[in-house]
Design a protein around this motif. Structure first.
Motif, PDB file in Angstrom:
ATOM      1  N   ARG A  79       0.843  -1.196   0.000  1.00  0.00           N
ATOM      2  CA  ARG A  79       0.000   0.000   0.000  1.00  0.00           C
ATOM      3  C   ARG A  79       0.877   1.244   0.000  1.00  0.00           C
ATOM      4  NH1 ARG A  79      -4.520  -2.440   4.295  1.00  0.00           N
ATOM      5  NH2 ARG A  79      -5.558  -3.734   2.711  1.00  0.00           N
ATOM      6  N   HIS A  80       0.745   2.004  -1.068  1.00  0.00           N
ATOM      7  CA  HIS A  80       1.541   3.227  -1.251  1.00  0.00           C
ATOM      8  C   HIS A  80       3.038   2.951  -1.094  1.00  0.00           C
ATOM      9  CE1 HIS A  80      -2.010   5.768  -1.510  1.00  0.00           C
ATOM     10  NE2 HIS A  80      -2.493   5.157  -0.437  1.00  0.00           N
ATOM     11  N   GLY A  81       3.477   1.797  -1.622  1.00  0.00           N
ATOM     12  CA  GLY A  81       4.891   1.444  -1.583  1.00  0.00           C
ATOM     13  C   GLY A  81       5.355   0.817  -0.298  1.00  0.00           C
ATOM     14  N   ARG A  82       4.469   0.636   0.656  1.00  0.00           N
ATOM     15  CA  ARG A  82       4.817   0.040   1.954  1.00  0.00           C
ATOM     16  C   ARG A  82       4.274  -1.387   2.006  1.00  0.00           C
ATOM     17  NH1 ARG A  82       6.125   1.893   7.106  1.00  0.00           N
ATOM     18  NH2 ARG A  82       5.434   0.579   8.828  1.00  0.00           N
ATOM     19  N   LEU A  83       5.083  -2.318   2.493  1.00  0.00           N
ATOM     20  CA  LEU A  83       4.626  -3.693   2.647  1.00  0.00           C
ATOM     21  C   LEU A  83       3.652  -3.735   3.820  1.00  0.00           C
ATOM     22  CD1 LEU A  83       4.889  -6.625   1.689  1.00  0.00           C
ATOM     23  CD2 LEU A  83       6.662  -6.941   3.421  1.00  0.00           C
ATOM     24  N   ALA A  84       2.394  -4.025   3.516  1.00  0.00           N
ATOM     25  CA  ALA A  84       1.345  -4.015   4.535  1.00  0.00           C
ATOM     26  C   ALA A  84       1.025  -5.405   5.058  1.00  0.00           C
ATOM     27  CB  ALA A  84       0.074  -3.372   3.969  1.00  0.00           C
ATOM     28  N   ALA A  85       1.309  -6.447   4.280  1.00  0.00           N
ATOM     29  CA  ALA A  85       1.044  -7.815   4.730  1.00  0.00           C
ATOM     30  C   ALA A  85       1.795  -8.784   3.844  1.00  0.00           C
ATOM     31  CB  ALA A  85      -0.458  -8.123   4.705  1.00  0.00           C
ATOM     32  N   ALA A  86       2.138  -9.941   4.434  1.00  0.00           N
ATOM     33  CA  ALA A  86       2.824 -10.992   3.691  1.00  0.00           C
ATOM     34  C   ALA A  86       2.342 -12.332   4.200  1.00  0.00           C
ATOM     35  CB  ALA A  86       4.341 -10.875   3.857  1.00  0.00           C
ATOM     36  N   GLY A  87       2.204 -13.280   3.294  1.00  0.00           N
ATOM     37  CA  GLY A  87       1.758 -14.606   3.697  1.00  0.00           C
ATOM     38  C   GLY A  87       2.058 -15.636   2.637  1.00  0.00           C
ATOM     39  N   VAL A  88       1.958 -16.886   3.015  1.00  0.00           N
ATOM     40  CA  VAL A  88       2.160 -18.011   2.104  1.00  0.00           C
ATOM     41  C   VAL A  88       0.896 -18.858   2.119  1.00  0.00           C
ATOM     42  CG1 VAL A  88       3.515 -20.058   1.593  1.00  0.00           C
ATOM     43  CG2 VAL A  88       4.647 -18.014   2.468  1.00  0.00           C
TER      44      VAL A  88
END
Length: 590
Positions: A486-495
């Motif tokens: 979001r707007h260049g920021r990592l907001a979430a990560a998952g597998v």
């Protein structure tokens, strides 16, 4: 040709994962190999005349392999005297085309060991390639290299196999016959492992990377890694006062942290850091990208003394084109809500000054910092007298003329750098023709600073302008990694877990993602370094865009196309080149 029965390989040999890294030496199966040859180089035409190997695990011999090899060439007399292998002995021996496959089958799934391994393994690889046979990719331990790090002059005058065999009281005396030498190397290997066991070397990884520069005090702290997981994430070294000393990232936290205490970490600063460390904290991450981003954020938060990079993300410089009756360029450290245009951020003020000089050389806007009204009446400066400024201060130009120059400057900052590239290149050519190479080099550095900054800003803003980008990529382990940006920021990560419904997982990940409220400037929600790492992942092969809220755009005439010619050594953020341009602005959709 003879070979003892080969037992079934251990389970870890057929299916490896992170959990198998750092294998105890007692459970590793080694194949200790030795060759006899007609000379010293396979590339120069030398041939193998004998292969001998011993398979061992936990100090127990599991099998032996020995065969003479017909070299189909005469064995040099001095080689025959040295090894005792004559032409008559190899006449009925199998050729290397038969001997090599048999050896590879014997050694399959094991770790190769040799004394001066580049020689022996190099010969085997050469003939495998010559036969069109894929090399199995063995892990290799070189006892000669290991001995040079362990054995002192008090132990032996040198690290020859015969000398080491005497040191470790080998039951077999090396005699330049392959199997005998392989048996002697087994005893040398066990002797080295026994000596290193007292220094904390207990796994194959530690054995392969052992160096005497790691002190005993460092090795005694290896227990600090015992509770860490074999998973990607971030690790923090803390001292007794819980102060963060160092932050790092790894695809395997436990294995990486153990390396600081046991084998491969030889940087003096890290040795000092380890002596101060009292605890290691681990933060597991879903994906390597999440680990990289968390590392940057933690370094910026704690500013650990043993990290050299990324400690001060707040220290940045921008080139600003002001919004006022007579706009000008300036260097600032903060983006304001003033409708001005910004180029950057720059990692250093010096680089920003070079970029500013390239712009001033191209556009004759005023360089003074005074505030002017609509109709200024002042004395012109030296730059005006030199023709490098339109001189609005004394009324030498009007708003229409000055405004046209400012519009071209704004277009250069945001989309098309052609004017700066053409002007500076022409200046460089003229200086080079006059053999003023040092001055030409100064202009080259200015142009490189500008082109890099322009390309970087265009790539950053192309992503930060999007309220949300959701993308996925199939990783090496076969699972799909999903990131919400979001707007260049990592907001979430998952597998995505095996068997899970992909759309439902992505919807849940988006719903649980960090809420990002953008600020101002080219990087409104994260550090420039974080957004660059996110961009690098998004532009990597195999990424699939799932959702894009906004337009991911890149100017057709942007600065990226000038990187190859204007920048001698591309900066890290240039390596991917940005999305390809097909129109005035390219719209990337899922």
């Amino acid at each position: 040709m003879s070979a003892a029965p080969v037992p079934p390989p251990p389970r870890w040999e057929s299916q490896r994962s992170f959990d198998q890294l750092g294998r105890p030496l007692s459970g590793v199966t080694f194949t200790v190999v030795d060759l006899e040859t007609t000379g010293g180089s396979a590339a120069a035409g030398s041939m193998i005349t004998e292969i001998g190997a011993v398979k061992v695990r936990g100090g127990e011999v599991l099998g032996e392999f020995q065969t003479l090899v017909n070299p189909h060439t005469a064995i040099p007399a001095f080689i025959a005297v040295l090894t005792g292998i004559s032409n008559s002995m190899v006449v009925d021996a199998p050729p290397i085309e038969s001997a090599l496959p048999a050896f590879l089958e014997f050694a399959a799934g094991t770790v190769l060991v040799a004394h001066n391994a580049p020689f022996d393994v190099g010969f085997l690889q050469h003939f495998a390639e010559q036969q069109g046979r894929p090399w199995p990719g063995f892990e290799v331990v070189d006892t000669a290299r290991l001995a040079r790090r362990v054995i002192t002059r008090d132990d032996a005058p040198n690290c020859k196999l015969s000398s080491l065999a005497r040191v470790f009281r080998s039951s077999t005396e090396p005699n330049h016959r392959a199997l005998s030498d392989a048996r002697a190397t087994v005893d040398v290997l066990h002797g080295l492992m026994e000596r290193l066991g007292g220094q904390g070397v207990q796994t194959l990884e530690e054995l392969q990377t052992f160096t005497g520069r790691v002190t005993a005090a460092q090795r005694r702290k290896r227990h600090l890694a015992d509770g860490l997981p074999h998973a990607p994430g971030v690790y923090l070294f803390r001292d007794e006062q819980e102060k963060v000393l160092y932050v790092g990232t790894s695809k395997d936290l436990r294995t990486r942290v153990r390396s600081y205490f046991t084998a491969s970490e030889t940087r003096s600063r890290m040795g000092e850091m380890v002596r101060l460390a009292a605890r290691v904290e681990a933060i597991e991450c879903a994906t390597p990208l999440e680990a990289q981003v968390r590392e940057l954020r933690l370094i910026g938060q704690h500013k650990p003394g043993y990290n050299r990079r990324s400690r001060h993300p707040e220290k940045q410089t921008f080139v600003k084109l002001t919004r006022e009756p007579w706009p000008r360029l300036s260097l600032v450290h903060k983006v304001l809500d003033d409708e001005a245009d910004y180029l950057g951020p720059f990692g250093s003020k010096r680089t920003a000054e070079r970029c500013l000089a390239a712009l001033h050389e191209t556009f004759p806007v005023r360089q003074c910092s005074d505030r002017f009204g609509q109709r200024p009446s002042r004395t012109p400066c030296v730059l005006a007298e030199l023709g490098r400024c339109l001189s609005p201060c004394d009324g030498s130009t009007d708003h229409l003329t000055y405004g046209a120059v400012v519009r071209r400057l704004r277009d250069t900052l945001l989309e098309r750098p052609d004017d700066v590239v053409e002007v500076v290149n022409a200046r460089m050519a003229a200086l080079a023709a006059d053999e003023r190479f040092e001055e030409a080099g100064t202009h080259r550095d200015r142009l490189a600073a500008f082109v890099r900054a322009s390309a970087r800003t265009q790539r950053l803003t192309s992503l930060t302008a999007c309220a949300e980008v959701v993308a996925a990529r199939k990783e090496d382990d076969g699972r799909w990694a999903v990131h919400v940006v979001r707007h260049g920021r990592l907001a979430a990560a998952g597998v995505i877990p095996p068997g899970a419904e992909a759309h439902r997982f992505v919807d849940h990940l988006r719903a649980s993602a960090e809420t990002v409220i953008p600020g101002l400037g080219p990087v409104p929600a994260a550090s420039a370094e974080e957004t660059e790492k996110v961009l690098k992942w998004l532009e990597s092969p195999g990424v699939r865009l799932i959702e894009v809220d906004g337009s991911w755009t890149c100017p057709v005439g942007g600065a990226t196309r000038h990187l190859a010619t204007a920048v001698v050594e591309p900066a890290p953020f240039d390596e991917d080149g940005g999305p390809p341009a097909r129109s005035r602005r390219q719209h990337i959709t899922c």
